[in-house]
Design a protein around this motif. Structure first.
Motif, PDB file in Angstrom:
ATOM      1  N   ASP A   1       2.540   9.527  -0.669  1.00  0.00           N
ATOM      2  CA  ASP A   1       1.503  10.356  -1.268  1.00  0.00           C
ATOM      3  C   ASP A   1       0.918  11.299  -0.227  1.00  0.00           C
ATOM      4  O   ASP A   1       0.283  10.865   0.723  1.00  0.00           O
ATOM      5  CB  ASP A   1       0.426   9.437  -1.838  1.00  0.00           C
ATOM      6  CG  ASP A   1      -0.710  10.175  -2.496  1.00  0.00           C
ATOM      7  OD1 ASP A   1      -0.659  11.421  -2.579  1.00  0.00           O
ATOM      8  OD2 ASP A   1      -1.652   9.502  -2.933  1.00  0.00           O
ATOM      9  N   ALA A   2       1.133  12.607  -0.422  1.00  0.00           N
ATOM     10  CA  ALA A   2       0.626  13.609   0.514  1.00  0.00           C
ATOM     11  C   ALA A   2      -0.755  14.118   0.135  1.00  0.00           C
ATOM     12  O   ALA A   2      -1.295  14.981   0.815  1.00  0.00           O
ATOM     13  CB  ALA A   2       1.603  14.777   0.598  1.00  0.00           C
ATOM     14  N   GLY A   3      -1.330  13.647  -0.949  1.00  0.00           N
ATOM     15  CA  GLY A   3      -2.677  14.060  -1.304  1.00  0.00           C
ATOM     16  C   GLY A   3      -2.776  14.656  -2.689  1.00  0.00           C
ATOM     17  O   GLY A   3      -1.947  14.399  -3.556  1.00  0.00           O
ATOM     18  N   GLN A   4      -3.795  15.475  -2.876  1.00  0.00           N
ATOM     19  CA  GLN A   4      -4.052  16.105  -4.167  1.00  0.00           C
ATOM     20  C   GLN A   4      -3.184  17.343  -4.349  1.00  0.00           C
ATOM     21  O   GLN A   4      -2.625  17.873  -3.394  1.00  0.00           O
ATOM     22  CB  GLN A   4      -5.527  16.460  -4.297  1.00  0.00           C
ATOM     23  CG  GLN A   4      -6.429  15.241  -4.307  1.00  0.00           C
ATOM     24  CD  GLN A   4      -6.056  14.267  -5.421  1.00  0.00           C
ATOM     25  OE1 GLN A   4      -5.888  14.648  -6.562  1.00  0.00           O
ATOM     26  NE2 GLN A   4      -5.929  12.994  -5.085  1.00  0.00           N
ATOM     27  N   CYS A   5      -3.110  17.813  -5.573  1.00  0.00           N
ATOM     28  CA  CYS A   5      -2.229  18.943  -5.890  1.00  0.00           C
ATOM     29  C   CYS A   5      -2.631  20.220  -5.173  1.00  0.00           C
ATOM     30  O   CYS A   5      -1.790  21.085  -4.932  1.00  0.00           O
ATOM     31  CB  CYS A   5      -2.152  19.183  -7.392  1.00  0.00           C
ATOM     32  SG  CYS A   5      -3.744  19.464  -8.178  1.00  0.00           S
ATOM     33  N   ASN A   6      -3.883  20.348  -4.779  1.00  0.00           N
ATOM     34  CA  ASN A   6      -4.277  21.565  -4.081  1.00  0.00           C
ATOM     35  C   ASN A   6      -4.057  21.471  -2.577  1.00  0.00           C
ATOM     36  O   ASN A   6      -4.447  22.350  -1.837  1.00  0.00           O
ATOM     37  CB  ASN A   6      -5.732  21.920  -4.400  1.00  0.00           C
ATOM     38  CG  ASN A   6      -6.688  20.813  -4.058  1.00  0.00           C
ATOM     39  OD1 ASN A   6      -6.284  19.738  -3.653  1.00  0.00           O
ATOM     40  ND2 ASN A   6      -7.970  21.071  -4.235  1.00  0.00           N
ATOM     41  N   ASP A   7      -3.409  20.410  -2.113  1.00  0.00           N
ATOM     42  CA  ASP A   7      -3.120  20.247  -0.694  1.00  0.00           C
ATOM     43  C   ASP A   7      -1.666  20.606  -0.396  1.00  0.00           C
ATOM     44  O   ASP A   7      -0.934  19.850   0.216  1.00  0.00           O
ATOM     45  CB  ASP A   7      -3.434  18.823  -0.244  1.00  0.00           C
ATOM     46  CG  ASP A   7      -3.344  18.671   1.268  1.00  0.00           C
ATOM     47  OD1 ASP A   7      -3.340  19.700   1.973  1.00  0.00           O
ATOM     48  OD2 ASP A   7      -3.254  17.527   1.739  1.00  0.00           O
ATOM     49  N   ILE A   8      -1.252  21.775  -0.841  1.00  0.00           N
ATOM     50  CA  ILE A   8       0.119  22.217  -0.601  1.00  0.00           C
ATOM     51  C   ILE A   8       0.382  22.383   0.890  1.00  0.00           C
ATOM     52  O   ILE A   8       1.508  22.218   1.346  1.00  0.00           O
ATOM     53  CB  ILE A   8       0.432  23.514  -1.394  1.00  0.00           C
ATOM     54  CG1 ILE A   8       1.934  23.781  -1.440  1.00  0.00           C
ATOM     55  CG2 ILE A   8      -0.298  24.703  -0.819  1.00  0.00           C
ATOM     56  CD1 ILE A   8       2.701  22.819  -2.281  1.00  0.00           C
ATOM     57  N   SER A   9      -0.652  22.667   1.666  1.00  0.00           N
ATOM     58  CA  SER A   9      -0.458  22.834   3.107  1.00  0.00           C
ATOM     59  C   SER A   9       0.049  21.542   3.737  1.00  0.00           C
ATOM     60  O   SER A   9       0.863  21.572   4.658  1.00  0.00           O
ATOM     61  CB  SER A   9      -1.749  23.283   3.782  1.00  0.00           C
ATOM     62  OG  SER A   9      -2.757  22.296   3.642  1.00  0.00           O
TER      63      SER A   9
ATOM     64  N   ARG B   1       0.841  -1.203   0.000  1.00  0.00           N
ATOM     65  CA  ARG B   1       0.000   0.000   0.000  1.00  0.00           C
ATOM     66  C   ARG B   1       0.871   1.245   0.000  1.00  0.00           C
ATOM     67  O   ARG B   1       1.932   1.277   0.603  1.00  0.00           O
ATOM     68  CB  ARG B   1      -0.877   0.025   1.243  1.00  0.00           C
ATOM     69  CG  ARG B   1      -1.932  -1.016   1.209  1.00  0.00           C
ATOM     70  CD  ARG B   1      -2.832  -0.948   2.402  1.00  0.00           C
ATOM     71  NE  ARG B   1      -2.803   0.372   3.022  1.00  0.00           N
ATOM     72  CZ  ARG B   1      -3.183   0.609   4.260  1.00  0.00           C
ATOM     73  NH1 ARG B   1      -3.609  -0.362   5.002  1.00  0.00           N
ATOM     74  NH2 ARG B   1      -3.149   1.820   4.765  1.00  0.00           N
ATOM     75  N   ARG B   2       0.382   2.261  -0.671  1.00  0.00           N
ATOM     76  CA  ARG B   2       1.060   3.553  -0.622  1.00  0.00           C
ATOM     77  C   ARG B   2       0.674   4.245   0.666  1.00  0.00           C
ATOM     78  O   ARG B   2      -0.432   4.110   1.145  1.00  0.00           O
ATOM     79  CB  ARG B   2       0.627   4.449  -1.790  1.00  0.00           C
ATOM     80  CG  ARG B   2       1.180   4.039  -3.111  1.00  0.00           C
ATOM     81  CD  ARG B   2       0.680   4.952  -4.196  1.00  0.00           C
ATOM     82  NE  ARG B   2      -0.765   4.808  -4.296  1.00  0.00           N
ATOM     83  CZ  ARG B   2      -1.581   5.785  -4.649  1.00  0.00           C
ATOM     84  NH1 ARG B   2      -1.133   6.963  -4.952  1.00  0.00           N
ATOM     85  NH2 ARG B   2      -2.867   5.586  -4.726  1.00  0.00           N
ATOM     86  N   VAL B   3       1.609   4.985   1.227  1.00  0.00           N
ATOM     87  CA  VAL B   3       1.286   5.833   2.360  1.00  0.00           C
ATOM     88  C   VAL B   3       0.590   7.051   1.784  1.00  0.00           C
ATOM     89  O   VAL B   3       1.078   7.669   0.847  1.00  0.00           O
ATOM     90  CB  VAL B   3       2.574   6.238   3.114  1.00  0.00           C
ATOM     91  CG1 VAL B   3       2.252   7.196   4.234  1.00  0.00           C
ATOM     92  CG2 VAL B   3       3.277   5.001   3.640  1.00  0.00           C
ATOM     93  N   ARG B   4      -0.599   7.409   2.313  1.00  0.00           N
ATOM     94  CA  ARG B   4      -1.398   8.478   1.726  1.00  0.00           C
ATOM     95  C   ARG B   4      -1.713   9.558   2.742  1.00  0.00           C
ATOM     96  O   ARG B   4      -1.972   9.285   3.903  1.00  0.00           O
ATOM     97  CB  ARG B   4      -2.722   7.936   1.215  1.00  0.00           C
ATOM     98  CG  ARG B   4      -2.566   7.059   0.028  1.00  0.00           C
ATOM     99  CD  ARG B   4      -3.925   6.698  -0.528  1.00  0.00           C
ATOM    100  NE  ARG B   4      -3.735   5.844  -1.666  1.00  0.00           N
ATOM    101  CZ  ARG B   4      -4.488   4.812  -1.931  1.00  0.00           C
ATOM    102  NH1 ARG B   4      -5.489   4.505  -1.168  1.00  0.00           N
ATOM    103  NH2 ARG B   4      -4.263   4.083  -2.989  1.00  0.00           N
ATOM    104  N   GLY B   5      -1.720  10.769   2.258  1.00  0.00           N
ATOM    105  CA  GLY B   5      -2.179  11.894   3.036  1.00  0.00           C
ATOM    106  C   GLY B   5      -1.157  12.405   4.031  1.00  0.00           C
ATOM    107  O   GLY B   5      -0.295  11.673   4.510  1.00  0.00           O
ATOM    108  N   LYS B   6      -1.282  13.690   4.329  1.00  0.00           N
ATOM    109  CA  LYS B   6      -0.358  14.370   5.240  1.00  0.00           C
ATOM    110  C   LYS B   6      -0.282  13.671   6.592  1.00  0.00           C
ATOM    111  O   LYS B   6       0.816  13.419   7.108  1.00  0.00           O
ATOM    112  CB  LYS B   6      -0.797  15.812   5.405  1.00  0.00           C
ATOM    113  CG  LYS B   6      -0.103  16.556   6.520  1.00  0.00           C
ATOM    114  CD  LYS B   6      -0.744  17.881   6.800  1.00  0.00           C
ATOM    115  CE  LYS B   6      -2.100  17.694   7.367  1.00  0.00           C
ATOM    116  NZ  LYS B   6      -2.488  18.350   8.548  1.00  0.00           N
ATOM    117  N   ASP B   7      -1.417  13.344   7.180  1.00  0.00           N
ATOM    118  CA  ASP B   7      -1.402  12.755   8.516  1.00  0.00           C
ATOM    119  C   ASP B   7      -0.722  11.389   8.526  1.00  0.00           C
ATOM    120  O   ASP B   7       0.017  11.064   9.458  1.00  0.00           O
ATOM    121  CB  ASP B   7      -2.827  12.640   9.065  1.00  0.00           C
ATOM    122  CG  ASP B   7      -3.450  14.010   9.289  1.00  0.00           C
ATOM    123  OD1 ASP B   7      -2.703  14.975   9.556  1.00  0.00           O
ATOM    124  OD2 ASP B   7      -4.687  14.125   9.184  1.00  0.00           O
ATOM    125  N   THR B   8      -0.958  10.601   7.494  1.00  0.00           N
ATOM    126  CA  THR B   8      -0.319   9.292   7.418  1.00  0.00           C
ATOM    127  C   THR B   8       1.180   9.438   7.242  1.00  0.00           C
ATOM    128  O   THR B   8       1.963   8.744   7.898  1.00  0.00           O
ATOM    129  CB  THR B   8      -0.920   8.463   6.272  1.00  0.00           C
ATOM    130  OG1 THR B   8      -2.330   8.388   6.468  1.00  0.00           O
ATOM    131  CG2 THR B   8      -0.337   7.074   6.225  1.00  0.00           C
TER     132      THR B   8
END
Length: 183
Positions: free
Chosen positions: A86-94, A3-10
């Motif tokens: 994976d930190a998320g979508q392109c608009n999730d620069i934060s 599995r890919r690690v996804r999202g900022k919190d993960t």
């Protein structure tokens, strides 16, 4: 199947282990590859960059480019981590900024002092807000492309280059000389 690690919190949940891996020499660099890797030939830049990063480097991504990279990097690891975080979508620069900030805090430096390379895709207008956010925070060394926004005139580009070390993308080999597997 991995599995890919996804999202900022993960991603942030494994930050301590990532820092330990860097300190142990298992991870050499991070490459943030953000935005879209569209279907036009020149947009393959981001896929080519992902294929060229060293075996001991982690790719942090946000945006559509991850879909091409995920196919290519499926199952590849750097130590105990997936090669692609994976930190998320392109608009999730934060989220990306939060991850870079956490790493900078852990290494007692600022974002510009990290072993971090930045390649950002310009495709849509929302990228302007993301770029301006990074520049406002003093983040330097961003490679932007494959086409520059229309508002980046030669004079504006000169200011961005001199003030923020921003560079238009050329080829991964030229842009990241000495920092890729085949460089």
């Amino acid at each position: 199947y991995q599995r890919r690690v996804r999202g900022k919190d993960t991603v942030l949940s494994v930050a301590g282990a990532v820092v330990d891996a860097v300190k142990a020499g298992a991870v050499s660099r991070f490459y943030f590859i953000g935005g879209c890797d569209g279907t036009e030939g020149e947009r393959n830049y981001f896929t080519e960059l992902a294929q060229s990063v060293p075996a001991d480097a982690i790719i942090l991504t946000a945006g559509c480019a991850k879909f091409r990279m995920n196919r290519l990097l499926q199952g590849q690891t750097v130590g105990p981590f997936p090669k692609l975080l994976d930190a998320g979508q392109c608009n999730d620069i934060s989220g990306v900024i939060a991850i870079a900030g956490a790493l900078a805090d852990a290494f007692e430096t600022d974002v510009n002092g990290l072993p971090l390379e930045l390649a950002v895709s310009w495709l849509e207008q929302k990228a302007v807000a993301q770029l301006l956010t990074c520049l406002h925070l003093g983040i330097k060394g961003i490679h932007l492309g494959p086409n520059l926004p229309a508002f980046v005139t030669p004079n504006v580009l000169d200011v961005l280059v001199k003030t923020f070390d921003l560079a238009p993308t050329t080829t991964p080999e030229k842009d990241f000389a000495g920092k890729l597997m085949n460089a």
